[in-house]
Design a protein around this motif. Structure first.
Motif, short mmCIF file in Angstrom:
data_model
loop_
_atom_site.label_atom_id
_atom_site.label_comp_id
_atom_site.label_asym_id
_atom_site.label_seq_id
_atom_site.Cartn_x
_atom_site.Cartn_y
_atom_site.Cartn_z
N GLU A 77 -55.54 42.52 15.14
CA GLU A 77 -55.16 43.81 14.58
C GLU A 77 -55.58 44.95 15.50
OE1 GLU A 77 -53.68 46.84 12.51
OE2 GLU A 77 -53.30 44.74 12.04
N THR B 29 -52.88 45.26 18.02
CA THR B 29 -51.53 45.64 17.58
C THR B 29 -51.48 46.93 16.80
OG1 THR B 29 -51.71 44.37 15.52
CG2 THR B 29 -50.81 43.23 17.45
N VAL B 30 -52.50 47.24 16.04
CA VAL B 30 -52.62 48.44 15.21
C VAL B 30 -51.36 48.64 14.35
CG1 VAL B 30 -53.35 50.84 15.17
CG2 VAL B 30 -53.95 49.43 17.11
N ASP B 31 -51.00 47.61 13.61
CA ASP B 31 -49.83 47.69 12.75
C ASP B 31 -50.20 47.45 11.29
OD1 ASP B 31 -47.11 48.12 12.40
OD2 ASP B 31 -46.68 45.97 12.38
N PHE B 32 -51.46 47.20 11.00
CA PHE B 32 -52.00 46.97 9.66
C PHE B 32 -51.50 45.69 9.01
CE2 PHE B 32 -52.07 51.74 9.87
CZ PHE B 32 -53.42 51.83 10.12
N VAL B 33 -50.84 44.80 9.75
CA VAL B 33 -50.40 43.53 9.18
C VAL B 33 -51.52 42.50 9.31
CG1 VAL B 33 -48.76 41.64 9.39
CG2 VAL B 33 -47.97 43.98 9.57
N ARG C 234 -51.21 48.22 2.51
CA ARG C 234 -50.57 48.55 3.78
C ARG C 234 -49.64 49.75 3.70
NH1 ARG C 234 -46.01 47.39 6.87
NH2 ARG C 234 -46.46 47.51 9.10
N THR D 168 -50.12 52.98 6.13
CA THR D 168 -49.10 53.42 7.08
C THR D 168 -48.66 54.85 6.79
OG1 THR D 168 -47.39 52.35 5.77
CG2 THR D 168 -48.23 51.14 7.66
N THR E 82 -49.53 57.28 10.00
CA THR E 82 -48.38 57.47 10.88
C THR E 82 -47.73 58.80 10.55
OG1 THR E 82 -46.92 56.25 9.37
CG2 THR E 82 -47.91 55.02 11.18
#
Length: 155
Positions: free
Chosen positions: A23, A26-30, A70, A74, A78
């Motif tokens: 994570e 990637t920093v996508d919170f998945v 999530r 986001t 974002t």
């Protein structure tokens, strides 16, 4: 093998740390949500739950985090309103200062700390040094500019 079954929580903790490291890349919170599910399984394993139940807890925990937490993260982290453009496309819409008279065919402006060749977007009165302009487009290494709208003074 007996040690692994007696200390399954350590395996789940390792999975949690690996997912958290992915994570961070990637920093996508998945993968963070998957890590949360693995952390739930760590707790279940530490409490002595059977392996099948640990897996179910991990899957349900990850799904709940993906569906509930999530979207909130986001939204918070974002910025959907700002278009993040890079390179020359990122200069369109910015303001610049005229360094050398800008006409339909030639001129120089100071844009983002650099000197750019420039020309007027539409015919009109040439812009003089010191005038403020707005970049309408970038064609190659030439900024297409128009006079910047002047703020109206308030009485």
């Amino acid at each position: 093998m007996e040690w692994l079954t007696d200390n399954a929580w350590l395996g789940w903790l390792g999975v949690t740390l690996v997912l958290a490291a992915i994570e961070a890349a990637t920093v996508d919170f998945v993968f963070l949500m998957f890590a949360g599910g693995a952390l739930c399984a760590t707790v279940a394993a530490a409490l002595g739950a059977p392996f099948f139940f640990q897996v179910v807890v991990a899957v349900i925990g990850a799904m709940v985090l993906l569906l509930v937490v999530r979207p909130m993260l986001t939204r918070k982290f974002t910025d959907a309103e700002v278009e993040h453009r890079i390179g020359a496309a990122g200069l369109v819409g910015r303001e610049a200062w005229v360094l050398q008279a800008v006409t339909d065919t030639d001129g120089r402006v100071k844009l983002a700390g650099e000197t750019w060749s420039a020309r007027l977007a539409t015919g009109g009165v040439p812009l003089e040094p010191g005038d403020q302009v707005r970049v309408i487009a970038i064609h190659g290494a030439t900024a297409i500019v128009a006079p910047a709208p002047r703020a109206t003074p308030t009485p």
